[in-house]
Design a protein around this motif. Structure first.
Motif, PDB file in Angstrom:
ATOM      1  N   TYR A 158      -2.138  11.000   0.141  1.00 23.06           N
ATOM      2  CA  TYR A 158      -3.249  10.133   0.536  1.00 23.06           C
ATOM      3  C   TYR A 158      -2.831   8.669   0.599  1.00 23.06           C
ATOM      4  O   TYR A 158      -3.683   7.781   0.712  1.00 23.06           O
ATOM      5  CB  TYR A 158      -4.427  10.309  -0.431  1.00 23.06           C
ATOM      6  CG  TYR A 158      -4.971  11.723  -0.433  1.00 23.06           C
ATOM      7  CD1 TYR A 158      -5.860  12.137   0.550  1.00 23.06           C
ATOM      8  CD2 TYR A 158      -4.573  12.638  -1.396  1.00 23.06           C
ATOM      9  CE1 TYR A 158      -6.356  13.435   0.569  1.00 23.06           C
ATOM     10  CE2 TYR A 158      -5.058  13.944  -1.389  1.00 23.06           C
ATOM     11  CZ  TYR A 158      -5.946  14.339  -0.410  1.00 23.06           C
ATOM     12  OH  TYR A 158      -6.426  15.620  -0.388  1.00 23.06           O
ATOM     13  N   ASN A 159      -1.524   8.399   0.474  1.00 25.63           N
ATOM     14  CA  ASN A 159      -1.011   7.034   0.521  1.00 25.63           C
ATOM     15  C   ASN A 159      -1.699   6.136  -0.519  1.00 25.63           C
ATOM     16  O   ASN A 159      -1.977   4.959  -0.281  1.00 25.63           O
ATOM     17  CB  ASN A 159      -1.183   6.455   1.935  1.00 25.63           C
ATOM     18  CG  ASN A 159      -0.171   5.369   2.213  1.00 25.63           C
ATOM     19  OD1 ASN A 159       0.914   5.349   1.617  1.00 25.63           O
ATOM     20  ND2 ASN A 159      -0.525   4.448   3.087  1.00 25.63           N
ATOM     21  N   GLN A 160      -2.007   6.737  -1.672  1.00 23.89           N
ATOM     22  CA  GLN A 160      -2.708   6.053  -2.756  1.00 23.89           C
ATOM     23  C   GLN A 160      -1.680   5.245  -3.570  1.00 23.89           C
ATOM     24  O   GLN A 160      -0.709   5.802  -4.054  1.00 23.89           O
ATOM     25  CB  GLN A 160      -3.339   7.140  -3.647  1.00 23.89           C
ATOM     26  CG  GLN A 160      -4.087   6.637  -4.833  1.00 23.89           C
ATOM     27  CD  GLN A 160      -5.396   6.041  -4.401  1.00 23.89           C
ATOM     28  OE1 GLN A 160      -6.297   6.746  -4.025  1.00 23.89           O
ATOM     29  NE2 GLN A 160      -5.506   4.735  -4.473  1.00 23.89           N
ATOM     30  N   THR A 161      -1.905   3.945  -3.679  1.00 24.36           N
ATOM     31  CA  THR A 161      -0.978   3.084  -4.424  1.00 24.36           C
ATOM     32  C   THR A 161      -1.058   3.397  -5.916  1.00 24.36           C
ATOM     33  O   THR A 161      -2.149   3.529  -6.467  1.00 24.36           O
ATOM     34  CB  THR A 161      -1.333   1.604  -4.182  1.00 24.36           C
ATOM     35  OG1 THR A 161      -1.502   1.413  -2.780  1.00 24.36           O
ATOM     36  CG2 THR A 161      -0.255   0.683  -4.731  1.00 24.36           C
TER      37      THR A 161
ATOM     38  N   LYS B   9       0.839  -1.196   0.000  1.00 23.77           N
ATOM     39  CA  LYS B   9       0.000   0.000   0.000  1.00 23.77           C
ATOM     40  C   LYS B   9       0.878   1.252   0.000  1.00 23.77           C
ATOM     41  O   LYS B   9       1.855   1.353   0.737  1.00 23.77           O
ATOM     42  CB  LYS B   9      -0.899   0.002   1.228  1.00 23.77           C
ATOM     43  CG  LYS B   9      -1.826   1.201   1.271  1.00 23.77           C
ATOM     44  CD  LYS B   9      -2.948   0.997   2.271  1.00 23.77           C
ATOM     45  CE  LYS B   9      -3.717   2.295   2.510  1.00 23.77           C
ATOM     46  NZ  LYS B   9      -4.224   2.922   1.288  1.00 23.77           N
ATOM     47  N   GLY B  10       0.536   2.194  -0.878  1.00 26.86           N
ATOM     48  CA  GLY B  10       1.245   3.473  -0.921  1.00 26.86           C
ATOM     49  C   GLY B  10       2.477   3.477  -1.813  1.00 26.86           C
ATOM     50  O   GLY B  10       3.084   4.520  -2.007  1.00 26.86           O
TER      51      GLY B  10
ATOM     52  N   ASN C  76      -0.478  10.099  -4.450  1.00 27.53           N
ATOM     53  CA  ASN C  76       0.253   8.934  -3.938  1.00 27.53           C
ATOM     54  C   ASN C  76       0.842   9.228  -2.558  1.00 27.53           C
ATOM     55  O   ASN C  76       0.661   8.451  -1.616  1.00 27.53           O
ATOM     56  CB  ASN C  76       1.347   8.557  -4.957  1.00 27.53           C
ATOM     57  CG  ASN C  76       2.363   7.564  -4.409  1.00 27.53           C
ATOM     58  OD1 ASN C  76       3.539   7.882  -4.270  1.00 27.53           O
ATOM     59  ND2 ASN C  76       1.910   6.369  -4.096  1.00 27.53           N
ATOM     60  N   LYS C  77       1.524  10.339  -2.431  1.00 27.65           N
ATOM     61  CA  LYS C  77       2.225  10.633  -1.170  1.00 27.65           C
ATOM     62  C   LYS C  77       1.276  11.153  -0.092  1.00 27.65           C
ATOM     63  O   LYS C  77       1.338  10.734   1.058  1.00 27.65           O
ATOM     64  CB  LYS C  77       3.350  11.656  -1.402  1.00 27.65           C
ATOM     65  CG  LYS C  77       4.494  11.130  -2.259  1.00 27.65           C
ATOM     66  CD  LYS C  77       5.272   9.990  -1.583  1.00 27.65           C
ATOM     67  CE  LYS C  77       6.232   9.293  -2.542  1.00 27.65           C
ATOM     68  NZ  LYS C  77       5.868   7.886  -2.812  1.00 27.65           N
TER      69      LYS C  77
END
Ligand SMILES: Nc1ncnc2c1ncn2[C@@H]1O[C@H](COP(=O)(O)OP(=O)(O)OP(=O)(O)O)[C@@H](O)[C@H]1O
Ligand SMILES: [Mg+2]
Length: 227
Positions: A191-194, A32-33, A188-189
């Motif tokens: 919201y920790n969105q993969t 994840k992330g 990505n950074k």
């Protein structure tokens, strides 16, 4: 935490003498992330891989788990719902619906699921993307960079487990390419969105946490750049 797992994934197009093995026994997983770039020569199987991860095509064999769900064990209607909720897809040529406005294009995946659109989140996304004053425009009234921002909005509005982008900057000039990559990296950074991005652009590959190279349907190299 593992958000994506691929095991022995293969894809053969066609039958008999004309059969093409586009993907040959590929396995890897993504946390994840993570921001992963996939590179490789034309015809090496990159888009095929992304289509299988995105649930838009069926593998010949192998398995794909997204957020612990074995995607190809789902029936067709379950898969359609799963895809809309858990996977954000961004294409080179945007794939917007020409007769729908910007706002409708972005919210369509939610409405198809009879989900209420989270207005606060919607507003936040369009503000970050810089398209809040274009919500009533049609796609053909937008520049390429703006259309790609809309398609990113559409990919993100359901808060998916992973975002898959196939040459998202391939049709854009260098300024817009940089801005689109900055936006994808920001989501990505922050919201920790993969994020998985296919690209031919080495400058983009250098921005990733990890680079997977594909050759002849197989993983030729898998390198963590930023642990
Ligand atoms: N629908 C299809 N039917 C038959 N063969 C296909 C199909 N889609 C892809 N292929 C073949 O599978 C192989 C991999 O194609 P794919 O589109 O995954 O490559 P790619 O790495 O994305 O290339 P590019 O960088 O040019 O986009 C190619 O040999 C291609 O001809
Ligand atoms: Mg491709």
């Amino acid at each position: 935490m593992e958000i994506l797992k691929i095991e022995n994934l293969s894809k053969v197009y066609g039958k008999g003498e004309t059969a093409v093995k586009a993907l040959d026994d590929v396995s890897f997983s993504v946390d994840k992330g993570e921001f992963v770039v996939i590179i490789g020569p034309s015809g090496s199987g990159k888009s095929t891989l992304l289509h299988l991860l995105g649930g838009v095509d069926q593998p010949t064999s192998g398995k794909v788990w997204v957020d612990q769900t074995d995607m190809y064990e789902l029936d067709e209607s379950q898969l359609a719902i799963f895809r809309r909720r858990q996977i954000g897809l961004v294409y080179q040529f945007y794939n917007l619906i020409p007769i729908l406005t910007v706002e409708e294009n972005i919210t369509l995946p939610m409405l198809l699921d009879s989900h209420k659109v989270d207005q606060k989140q919607f507003k936040e996304i369009v503000r970050i993307l810089g398209i809040e004053d274009r919500l009533n425009y049609l796609p053909n009234q937008l520049s390429g960079g703006q259309q790609q921002r809309v398609s990113i909005g559409r990919a993100l509005v359901s808060n998916p487990s992973i975002v898959l982008a196939d040459e998202p900057t391939g049709n854009l000039d260098s300024k817009n390419s940089e801005e689109i990559m900055e936006l994808l990296k920001m989501f990505n950074k922050t919201y920790n969105q993969t994020l998985l991005v296919i690209t031919h652009d080495e400058r983009i590959a250098l921005q990733a946490d990890r680079v997977i190279s594909i050759k002849d349907g197989r993983i030729a190299n898998d390198e963590v750049i930023r642990p």
